[in-house]
Design an enzyme around this catalytic site. Structure first.
Site, PDB file in Angstrom:
ATOM      1  N   SER A 100       0.990  -1.337   0.135  1.00 22.91           N
ATOM      2  CA  SER A 100      -0.452  -0.400   0.497  1.00 22.91           C
ATOM      3  C   SER A 100       1.227   1.253   0.187  1.00 22.91           C
ATOM      4  O   SER A 100       1.834   1.306   0.521  1.00 22.91           O
ATOM      5  CB  SER A 100      -0.982   0.097   1.152  1.00 22.91           C
ATOM      6  OG  SER A 100      -1.186   1.439   1.382  1.00 22.91           O
ATOM      7  N   TYR A 111      -0.793   0.406  10.657  1.00 12.62           N
ATOM      8  CA  TYR A 111      -0.583  -0.649   9.265  1.00 12.62           C
ATOM      9  C   TYR A 111       0.474  -0.203   8.093  1.00 12.62           C
ATOM     10  O   TYR A 111       1.363  -1.214   7.282  1.00 12.62           O
ATOM     11  CB  TYR A 111      -2.321   0.233   8.381  1.00 12.62           C
ATOM     12  CG  TYR A 111      -2.580  -0.178   7.166  1.00 12.62           C
ATOM     13  CD1 TYR A 111      -1.980  -1.426   6.601  1.00 12.62           C
ATOM     14  CD2 TYR A 111      -3.215   0.736   6.511  1.00 12.62           C
ATOM     15  CE1 TYR A 111      -2.951  -1.948   5.303  1.00 12.62           C
ATOM     16  CE2 TYR A 111      -3.356   0.297   5.031  1.00 12.62           C
ATOM     17  CZ  TYR A 111      -3.208  -1.034   4.234  1.00 12.62           C
ATOM     18  OH  TYR A 111      -3.939  -0.922   3.041  1.00 12.62           O
TER      19      TYR A 111
HETATM   20  N1  LIG Z   1      -8.677  -1.577  -1.129  1.00  8.71           N
HETATM   21  C1  LIG Z   1      -7.976  -0.702  -1.104  1.00  8.71           C
HETATM   22  O1  LIG Z   1      -8.084   0.345  -1.606  1.00  8.71           O
HETATM   23  C2  LIG Z   1      -6.118  -1.282  -0.748  1.00  8.71           C
HETATM   24  C3  LIG Z   1      -5.151   0.219  -1.145  1.00  8.71           C
HETATM   25  C4  LIG Z   1      -4.354  -0.472  -0.690  1.00  8.71           C
HETATM   26  C5  LIG Z   1      -3.859  -1.181  -0.325  1.00  8.71           C
HETATM   27  N2  LIG Z   1      -4.733  -3.108  -0.405  1.00  8.71           N
HETATM   28  C6  LIG Z   1      -4.540  -4.013   0.195  1.00  8.71           C
HETATM   29  O2  LIG Z   1      -5.128  -4.795  -0.514  1.00  8.71           O
HETATM   30  C7  LIG Z   1      -5.276  -6.346  -0.238  1.00  8.71           C
HETATM   31  C8  LIG Z   1      -6.548  -6.855   0.196  1.00  8.71           C
HETATM   32  O3  LIG Z   1      -7.601  -5.634   0.006  1.00  8.71           O
HETATM   33  P1  LIG Z   1      -8.973  -5.669   0.053  1.00  8.71           P
HETATM   34  O4  LIG Z   1      -9.140  -4.156  -0.818  1.00  8.71           O
HETATM   35  O5  LIG Z   1      -8.852  -6.757  -1.868  1.00  8.71           O
HETATM   36  O6  LIG Z   1      -9.447  -6.745   1.076  1.00  8.71           O
HETATM   37  P2  LIG Z   1     -11.008  -7.593   0.675  1.00  8.71           P
HETATM   38  O7  LIG Z   1     -12.050  -7.036   2.236  1.00  8.71           O
HETATM   39  O8  LIG Z   1     -12.006  -6.676  -0.254  1.00  8.71           O
HETATM   40  O9  LIG Z   1     -10.706  -8.893   0.943  1.00  8.71           O
HETATM   41  C9  LIG Z   1     -10.321  -9.459   1.746  1.00  8.71           C
HETATM   42  C10 LIG Z   1     -10.266 -10.878   1.603  1.00  8.71           C
HETATM   43  O10 LIG Z   1      -9.869 -11.446   2.652  1.00  8.71           O
HETATM   44  C11 LIG Z   1     -10.591 -12.645   3.577  1.00  8.71           C
HETATM   45  N3  LIG Z   1      -9.411 -12.605   5.028  1.00  8.71           N
HETATM   46  C12 LIG Z   1      -9.957 -11.719   5.885  1.00  8.71           C
HETATM   47  N4  LIG Z   1      -9.294 -12.072   7.005  1.00  8.71           N
HETATM   48  C13 LIG Z   1      -8.254 -13.000   6.452  1.00  8.71           C
HETATM   49  C14 LIG Z   1      -7.585 -14.243   7.392  1.00  8.71           C
HETATM   50  N5  LIG Z   1      -7.308 -13.710   8.989  1.00  8.71           N
HETATM   51  N6  LIG Z   1      -7.188 -15.205   6.742  1.00  8.71           N
HETATM   52  C15 LIG Z   1      -7.134 -15.277   5.474  1.00  8.71           C
HETATM   53  N7  LIG Z   1      -7.979 -14.390   5.079  1.00  8.71           N
HETATM   54  C16 LIG Z   1      -8.741 -13.690   5.250  1.00  8.71           C
HETATM   55  C17 LIG Z   1     -11.442 -12.165   3.681  1.00  8.71           C
HETATM   56  O11 LIG Z   1     -12.391 -13.277   3.133  1.00  8.71           O
HETATM   57  C18 LIG Z   1     -12.081 -11.347   2.463  1.00  8.71           C
HETATM   58  O12 LIG Z   1     -11.703 -12.593   1.340  1.00  8.71           O
HETATM   59  C19 LIG Z   1      -4.782  -6.111   1.361  1.00  8.71           C
HETATM   60  O13 LIG Z   1      -3.565  -6.204   1.842  1.00  8.71           O
HETATM   61  C20 LIG Z   1      -4.589  -4.548   1.547  1.00  8.71           C
HETATM   62  O14 LIG Z   1      -3.962  -4.245   2.588  1.00  8.71           O
HETATM   63  C21 LIG Z   1      -6.228  -2.218  -0.746  1.00  8.71           C
END
Ligand SMILES: NC(=O)c1ccc[n+]([C@@H]2O[C@H](COP(=O)([O-])OP(=O)(O)OC[C@H]3O[C@@H](n4cnc5c(N)ncnc54)[C@H](O)[C@@H]3O)[C@@H](O)[C@H]2O)c1
Length: 254
Positions: free
Chosen positions: A147, A160
């Site tokens: 991120s 984070y």
């Molecule tokens: N969405 C954003 O804007 C954004 C921005 C920067 C970075 N990120 C990074 O992208 C990555 C994914 O984010 P996202 O927005 O796609 O998330 P999301 O919430 O859409 O999906 C998260 C998934 O992780 C699973 N999960 C949750 N806890 C878990 C655990 N303990 N063990 C295994 N699986 C687990 C959930 O069931 C879900 O399917 C993260 O590392 C986040 O930091 C996201």
């Protein structure tokens, strides 16, 4: 097909927003995929999507907070896919797991949770994957979803940011220690991406600050993961590729 014949594990979050898009992109590029998520239905749906597009994928459920589960997911990939070439780590975040508060208000247990779901499991999975790659003798690639908070201050999300910064440190060490073994690690560092988590506050308030003028798409992060995981990036290691629509390079000027 940039990943034809490769065996890939998407560990944790493979059924979520960015993880689901990544799983599908890996499958579309010819990799066979083991997709892991805490939620078995999400893992199953992601694997089914790959298969319905003509690819090969299997689901597995596991909790990245459990050391035993992390080891089991790596072992399952080796067993199910016949080996491992590409490891992708996805799970992370702060607001999905603990409240966003200023640093002086942060509770010890919340700090620990953010460590567990962002960095501790990645280090463990990377270590296990390195052992597999070295045993196989055929190299391997690791891509972690990071991120912009790893290098830009995220108010009320100190832990984070610290953990995402740690991913790049890990990638640099892997680069320095294992490049001669054909092993690379890089970070796909996302800005504001339109997923369920980002859309909790619906995202519109941040769009104005994004030079490209919109939230990013999970598929756009997935494409970076495919590139970094493929031989097209054979000379890229210990780096982070930033996917933020220009947020991190914009100065405070009109
Ligand atoms: N969405 C954003 O804007 C954004 C921005 C920067 C970075 N990120 C990074 O992208 C990555 C994914 O984010 P996202 O927005 O796609 O998330 P999301 O919430 O859409 O999906 C998260 C998934 O992780 C699973 N999960 C949750 N806890 C878990 C655990 N303990 N063990 C295994 N699986 C687990 C959930 O069931 C879900 O399917 C993260 O590392 C986040 O930091 C996201």
């Amino acid at each position: 097909m940039r990943l034809s014949g490769k065996r890939a594990l998407v560990i944790g979050g493979g059924g979520g927003g960015i993880g689901r898009a990544t799983t599908e992109a890996l499958g579309n590029e010819g990799a066979s995929v083991l997709v892991a998520d805490l939620d078995p239905d999400r893992a199953a749906a992601a694997a089914a999507a790959v298969r319905s597009a003509g690819g090969t994928a299997y689901p597995v459920s596991g909790d990245v907070r459990s050391a035993a589960d992390v080891d089991a997911m790596i072992a399952a990939a080796v067993q199910r896919l016949g080996g491992l070439d590409v490891l992708v780590t996805v799970v992370g975040g702060q607001v999905a797991f603990v409240p966003a508060v200023k640093l002086h208000e942060m509770a010890d247990e919340d700090w620990d949770t953010i460590y567990e779901v962002n960095l501790r499991y990645v280090a463990r999975a990377v270590r296990a994957a390195l052992r597999v790659f070295l045993d196989q003798g055929t190299g391997g690639t690791i891509v972690s979803v990071g991120s912009v908070t790893g290098f830009m201050a995220a108010p009320e999300q100190a832990a984070y940011g610290v953990m995402k910064a740690g991913l790049l440190s890990l990638a640099r060490t892997v680069a320095a220690e294992y490049a001669r073994d054909g092993i690379r690690m890089n970070i796909a560092a996302a800005g504001a991406i339109a997923t369920a988590v980002a859309n909790a506050g619906d995202g519109t308030e941040v769009v104005e600050e994004i030079p490209v003028g919109r939230l990013g798409r999970s598929e756009e992060v997935a494409q970076a993961v495919v590139y970094l995981g493929s031989d097209a990036a054979a000379y890229v290691t210990g780096q982070q590729l930033v996917l933020d629509g220009g947020v991190s390079v914009r100065g405070p000027f009109q």
